[in-house]
Design a protein around this motif. Sequence first.
Motif, PDB file in Angstrom:
ATOM      1  N   ALA A   1       0.833  -1.200   0.000  1.00 46.83           N
ATOM      2  CA  ALA A   1       0.000   0.000   0.000  1.00 46.83           C
ATOM      3  C   ALA A   1       0.868   1.249   0.000  1.00 46.83           C
ATOM      4  O   ALA A   1       0.545   2.242  -0.663  1.00 46.83           O
ATOM      5  CB  ALA A   1      -0.920  -0.014   1.222  1.00 46.83           C
ATOM      6  N   ARG A   2       1.960   1.202   0.731  1.00 47.57           N
ATOM      7  CA  ARG A   2       2.838   2.374   0.805  1.00 47.57           C
ATOM      8  C   ARG A   2       3.368   2.752  -0.579  1.00 47.57           C
ATOM      9  O   ARG A   2       3.394   3.927  -0.950  1.00 47.57           O
ATOM     10  CB  ARG A   2       3.995   2.095   1.757  1.00 47.57           C
ATOM     11  N   ASP A   3       3.789   1.765  -1.357  1.00 48.98           N
ATOM     12  CA  ASP A   3       4.342   2.051  -2.684  1.00 48.98           C
ATOM     13  C   ASP A   3       3.266   2.450  -3.686  1.00 48.98           C
ATOM     14  O   ASP A   3       3.501   3.287  -4.561  1.00 48.98           O
ATOM     15  CB  ASP A   3       5.096   0.831  -3.203  1.00 48.98           C
ATOM     16  N   GLU A   4       2.083   1.855  -3.573  1.00 55.43           N
ATOM     17  CA  GLU A   4       1.031   2.086  -4.561  1.00 55.43           C
ATOM     18  C   GLU A   4       0.220   3.342  -4.292  1.00 55.43           C
ATOM     19  O   GLU A   4      -0.434   3.864  -5.196  1.00 55.43           O
ATOM     20  CB  GLU A   4       0.086   0.877  -4.614  1.00 55.43           C
ATOM     21  N   GLY A   5       0.233   3.817  -3.052  1.00 54.51           N
ATOM     22  CA  GLY A   5      -0.595   4.968  -2.715  1.00 54.51           C
ATOM     23  C   GLY A   5      -2.048   4.623  -2.490  1.00 54.51           C
ATOM     24  O   GLY A   5      -2.893   5.511  -2.356  1.00 54.51           O
TER      25      GLY A   5
ATOM     26  N   VAL B   1      -1.719 -11.035 -15.346  1.00 53.79           N
ATOM     27  CA  VAL B   1      -2.879 -11.933 -15.359  1.00 53.79           C
ATOM     28  C   VAL B   1      -4.139 -11.092 -15.160  1.00 53.79           C
ATOM     29  O   VAL B   1      -4.151 -10.152 -14.364  1.00 53.79           O
ATOM     30  CB  VAL B   1      -2.773 -12.995 -14.248  1.00 53.79           C
ATOM     31  N   GLU B   2      -5.203 -11.414 -15.875  1.00 57.90           N
ATOM     32  CA  GLU B   2      -6.458 -10.704 -15.722  1.00 57.90           C
ATOM     33  C   GLU B   2      -7.033 -10.928 -14.312  1.00 57.90           C
ATOM     34  O   GLU B   2      -6.864 -12.009 -13.735  1.00 57.90           O
ATOM     35  CB  GLU B   2      -7.476 -11.170 -16.756  1.00 57.90           C
ATOM     36  N   PRO B   3      -7.731  -9.923 -13.756  1.00 53.60           N
ATOM     37  CA  PRO B   3      -8.259 -10.064 -12.403  1.00 53.60           C
ATOM     38  C   PRO B   3      -9.097 -11.319 -12.182  1.00 53.60           C
ATOM     39  O   PRO B   3      -8.985 -11.963 -11.127  1.00 53.60           O
ATOM     40  CB  PRO B   3      -9.109  -8.789 -12.228  1.00 53.60           C
TER      41      PRO B   3
ATOM     42  N   LYS C   1      -5.681  -1.812   0.589  1.00 53.86           N
ATOM     43  CA  LYS C   1      -6.866  -2.662   0.596  1.00 53.86           C
ATOM     44  C   LYS C   1      -7.882  -2.053   1.556  1.00 53.86           C
ATOM     45  O   LYS C   1      -7.501  -1.543   2.610  1.00 53.86           O
ATOM     46  CB  LYS C   1      -6.497  -4.073   1.064  1.00 53.86           C
ATOM     47  N   PRO C   2      -9.163  -2.044   1.233  1.00 55.89           N
ATOM     48  CA  PRO C   2      -9.837  -2.781   0.161  1.00 55.89           C
ATOM     49  C   PRO C   2     -10.023  -2.001  -1.137  1.00 55.89           C
ATOM     50  O   PRO C   2     -10.877  -2.376  -1.941  1.00 55.89           O
ATOM     51  CB  PRO C   2     -11.195  -3.076   0.787  1.00 55.89           C
ATOM     52  N   GLU C   3      -9.260  -0.928  -1.363  1.00 58.03           N
ATOM     53  CA  GLU C   3      -9.432  -0.146  -2.579  1.00 58.03           C
ATOM     54  C   GLU C   3      -9.033  -0.966  -3.803  1.00 58.03           C
ATOM     55  O   GLU C   3      -8.045  -1.704  -3.778  1.00 58.03           O
ATOM     56  CB  GLU C   3      -8.597   1.130  -2.496  1.00 58.03           C
ATOM     57  N   ALA C   4      -9.793  -0.802  -4.866  1.00 56.74           N
ATOM     58  CA  ALA C   4      -9.569  -1.595  -6.080  1.00 56.74           C
ATOM     59  C   ALA C   4      -8.199  -1.369  -6.722  1.00 56.74           C
ATOM     60  O   ALA C   4      -7.600  -2.331  -7.220  1.00 56.74           O
ATOM     61  CB  ALA C   4     -10.676  -1.337  -7.094  1.00 56.74           C
ATOM     62  N   PRO C   5      -7.650  -0.145  -6.752  1.00 56.97           N
ATOM     63  CA  PRO C   5      -6.407   0.058  -7.497  1.00 56.97           C
ATOM     64  C   PRO C   5      -5.240  -0.821  -7.056  1.00 56.97           C
ATOM     65  O   PRO C   5      -4.446  -1.241  -7.897  1.00 56.97           O
ATOM     66  CB  PRO C   5      -6.100   1.544  -7.266  1.00 56.97           C
ATOM     67  N   ILE C   6      -5.140  -1.130  -5.775  1.00 54.78           N
ATOM     68  CA  ILE C   6      -4.009  -1.943  -5.345  1.00 54.78           C
ATOM     69  C   ILE C   6      -4.163  -3.389  -5.825  1.00 54.78           C
ATOM     70  O   ILE C   6      -3.177  -4.045  -6.175  1.00 54.78           O
ATOM     71  CB  ILE C   6      -3.812  -1.868  -3.814  1.00 54.78           C
ATOM     72  N   PHE C   7      -5.393  -3.886  -5.894  1.00 51.88           N
ATOM     73  CA  PHE C   7      -5.619  -5.229  -6.433  1.00 51.88           C
ATOM     74  C   PHE C   7      -5.346  -5.253  -7.934  1.00 51.88           C
ATOM     75  O   PHE C   7      -4.720  -6.192  -8.446  1.00 51.88           O
ATOM     76  CB  PHE C   7      -7.061  -5.667  -6.159  1.00 51.88           C
ATOM     77  N   LEU C   8      -5.803  -4.227  -8.624  1.00 50.51           N
ATOM     78  CA  LEU C   8      -5.597  -4.181 -10.077  1.00 50.51           C
ATOM     79  C   LEU C   8      -4.119  -4.021 -10.417  1.00 50.51           C
ATOM     80  O   LEU C   8      -3.635  -4.603 -11.399  1.00 50.51           O
ATOM     81  CB  LEU C   8      -6.422  -3.046 -10.677  1.00 50.51           C
TER      82      LEU C   8
ATOM     83  N   PRO D   1     -12.161 -10.286   6.185  1.00 56.37           N
ATOM     84  CA  PRO D   1     -13.344 -10.322   5.320  1.00 56.37           C
ATOM     85  C   PRO D   1     -13.515  -9.078   4.463  1.00 56.37           C
ATOM     86  O   PRO D   1     -13.841  -9.178   3.272  1.00 56.37           O
ATOM     87  CB  PRO D   1     -14.498 -10.469   6.320  1.00 56.37           C
ATOM     88  N   LEU D   2     -13.297  -7.895   5.038  1.00 50.46           N
ATOM     89  CA  LEU D   2     -13.483  -6.666   4.276  1.00 50.46           C
ATOM     90  C   LEU D   2     -12.269  -6.347   3.404  1.00 50.46           C
ATOM     91  O   LEU D   2     -12.387  -6.176   2.186  1.00 50.46           O
ATOM     92  CB  LEU D   2     -13.758  -5.490   5.213  1.00 50.46           C
ATOM     93  N   LEU D   3     -11.105  -6.260   4.025  1.00 49.07           N
ATOM     94  CA  LEU D   3      -9.912  -5.829   3.294  1.00 49.07           C
ATOM     95  C   LEU D   3      -9.542  -6.801   2.189  1.00 49.07           C
ATOM     96  O   LEU D   3      -9.167  -6.394   1.085  1.00 49.07           O
ATOM     97  CB  LEU D   3      -8.735  -5.671   4.252  1.00 49.07           C
ATOM     98  N   ASP D   4      -9.628  -8.096   2.476  1.00 40.63           N
ATOM     99  CA  ASP D   4      -9.182  -9.102   1.517  1.00 40.63           C
ATOM    100  C   ASP D   4     -10.304  -9.629   0.629  1.00 40.63           C
ATOM    101  O   ASP D   4     -10.215  -9.568  -0.598  1.00 40.63           O
ATOM    102  CB  ASP D   4      -8.505 -10.264   2.265  1.00 40.63           C
ATOM    103  N   VAL D   5     -11.358 -10.124   1.233  1.00 43.52           N
ATOM    104  CA  VAL D   5     -12.399 -10.788   0.445  1.00 43.52           C
ATOM    105  C   VAL D   5     -13.246  -9.777  -0.329  1.00 43.52           C
ATOM    106  O   VAL D   5     -13.374  -9.865  -1.557  1.00 43.52           O
ATOM    107  CB  VAL D   5     -13.281 -11.669   1.343  1.00 43.52           C
ATOM    108  N   VAL D   6     -13.811  -8.818   0.371  1.00 41.55           N
ATOM    109  CA  VAL D   6     -14.664  -7.838  -0.308  1.00 41.55           C
ATOM    110  C   VAL D   6     -13.837  -6.973  -1.250  1.00 41.55           C
ATOM    111  O   VAL D   6     -14.245  -6.684  -2.379  1.00 41.55           O
ATOM    112  CB  VAL D   6     -15.415  -6.972   0.725  1.00 41.55           C
ATOM    113  N   GLY D   7     -12.643  -6.576  -0.807  1.00 40.83           N
ATOM    114  CA  GLY D   7     -11.787  -5.775  -1.674  1.00 40.83           C
ATOM    115  C   GLY D   7     -11.454  -6.486  -2.972  1.00 40.83           C
ATOM    116  O   GLY D   7     -11.532  -5.897  -4.056  1.00 40.83           O
ATOM    117  N   ALA D   8     -11.084  -7.753  -2.874  1.00 46.18           N
ATOM    118  CA  ALA D   8     -10.757  -8.523  -4.069  1.00 46.18           C
ATOM    119  C   ALA D   8     -11.977  -8.671  -4.971  1.00 46.18           C
ATOM    120  O   ALA D   8     -11.881  -8.514  -6.197  1.00 46.18           O
ATOM    121  CB  ALA D   8     -10.223  -9.895  -3.669  1.00 46.18           C
ATOM    122  N   ARG D   9     -13.108  -8.975  -4.383  1.00 43.52           N
ATOM    123  CA  ARG D   9     -14.329  -9.178  -5.166  1.00 43.52           C
ATOM    124  C   ARG D   9     -14.704  -7.913  -5.944  1.00 43.52           C
ATOM    125  O   ARG D   9     -15.059  -7.968  -7.127  1.00 43.52           O
ATOM    126  CB  ARG D   9     -15.464  -9.586  -4.226  1.00 43.52           C
TER     127      ARG D   9
END
Length: 237
Positions: A148-152, A170-172, A155-162, A182-190
């Motif tokens: 997160a520090r490098d990307e700005g 690889v496509e999402p 999680k759970p924001e979409a840009p860091i997953f993308l 549950p929120l940061l990882d699962v919901v963020g990824a979804r």
Amino acid sequence: METLPRALSLDLDDTLWPIWPSIERAERALDEFLRSHCPRTAQRFPIHRMRRLRDEVATQHPHLAHDYTQQRRISLERALQESGDDVGRADDALEAFYATRNQVEFYPDAMAALARLSARWPVAALTNGNADLGRIGIQAHFRVFVSARDEGHAKPEAPIFLATCERLGVEPADVLHVGDDPLLDVVGARRAGLRSCWINRKKDSWPAGLPRPDLEFATLAGLADWLESHPDATENR
């Protein structure tokens, strides 16, 4: 999940190791450093007051929600300045903290499971925290490291997953994100279009109102077992 992922992204803190024991040891290491080199700060800001100061800094600097390192630096510099100690000792004090913070104790299944997964799939480390893969000794298991520090973004924001998917190439929809929250990882990824796996080591109930993960296991080894037992597993080497 009908088909296997082409790549994995993996949370670190509380997925591979419990984070609070490491943080508590790191706080003690910082306190010992301050007692030796900045005694006025150690006296004015014992561990519980340093925690409170860091919380205040986080509240005052919401734009740094993705950067725990900078939050801690500001907290420490403020403590040193208010106490009349040399603010120039902040770098050495932070090193005392982070050297210990990266002395982690893995969950019993974690290292063997990580080795199994990384032998078959490209794996990205995706973290909001301050883990240093090189210091911890697990860098060889990861194709990329995304923080997160490098990307700005955190999680759970979409840009860091993308960004993680892009760096994996690889496509999402073909990436399985694995984590404990549950929120940061699962919901963020979804929300970002990835598939998700909840590592539920505490056997908690799933929070009401949140969309469920694609997969759930009590350990990382459980996920490795499931993926390796899938008929298409050999196609993902």
